[in-house]
Enzyme design. Sequence first.
Site, PDB file in Angstrom:
ATOM      1  CE1 TYR A  50      -3.345  -2.673  -0.016  1.00  0.00           C
ATOM      2  CE2 TYR A  50      -3.783  -2.269   2.290  1.00  0.00           C
ATOM      3  CZ  TYR A  50      -4.054  -2.941   1.131  1.00  0.00           C
ATOM      4  OH  TYR A  50      -5.055  -3.898   1.110  1.00  0.00           O
ATOM      5  CB  SER A 204     -14.067  -4.029  -2.752  1.00  0.00           C
ATOM      6  OG  SER A 204     -14.761  -3.136  -3.595  1.00  0.00           O
TER       7      SER A 204
END
Length: 291
Positions: A50, A204
């Site tokens: 990330y 998600s």
Amino acid sequence: MKNTSIYSKIIAGTMTWGSWGKKLSQAEMIDLMHHCLSLGVTTFDHADIYGGYTNEAEFGKAFATSEIDREKIQLITKCGIQLDAESRRNKVKHYSYTKDYIIWSAEQSLKNLKTDYLDLFLLHRPSPLMHPDEIGEAISNLHATGKIKAFGVSNFTPSQIAVLETTTPVSGNQVEFSLTANEAMHDGTLDDMIINSRMAMAWSPLGGFFRSKNKQAQRIQLAMKPMKEKYNASEDQLLLAWILKHPANIYPVVGTATKERVTASAGATSVALDQEDWFILLEASKGQEVP
């Protein structure tokens, strides 16, 4: 995973906290951490990649000065994906799961996150070249040295997990799952988690509902209209409540860096959808009656 009670039901996904999203300052990260904790969101989900391998260190610096007790939070991170980033030059995106690399990656995450242990350490995506013996040796070493409390995977199929379990138990699996992307409940992925008592995590979890203006999103929005008043809930809360009703006991990983959305997400745990409403939303997603 036999004991998932240490994790908060809503997990804070940190992918957009840094350079891949909101670019929060250290003070803003600390503020957001405290906000999460005030709502009972105590679990933070990371991955080494990330921010192009920068997020963990930024979070760690903020955490180190936050005065938050390490025992009050849970840290999850992932390893294995090799990106071509400024801090790590690769000729091609690939995966690495050698024993030495897995151990090194976990140790780097510990250093970056300013912690002595990881609550849950995941392999980020399956590699065609992964060998269960080598992975098993690495995970055994990390367990024995107290560097990880539990081991799991992300985006693995049941058969790929079965390969790993020839050498080491797999406690959880983090996969894409939402009302608009619900293949995991049809392809055996969630079944595997129920059968083997694995911790099921959904990345998600809002799916494409807010990103898309297609007919699927329009159908879901229409179906939700009476439910918003019935449950006194927002659209994102209804989407999360739909996930939370599944018997796999799924933990949504909500990737937001906005306080208001964290607050709304935490509130979803109080929304108990009726069985018929759950199927009304599923039908809206699919555009047809269930078989």
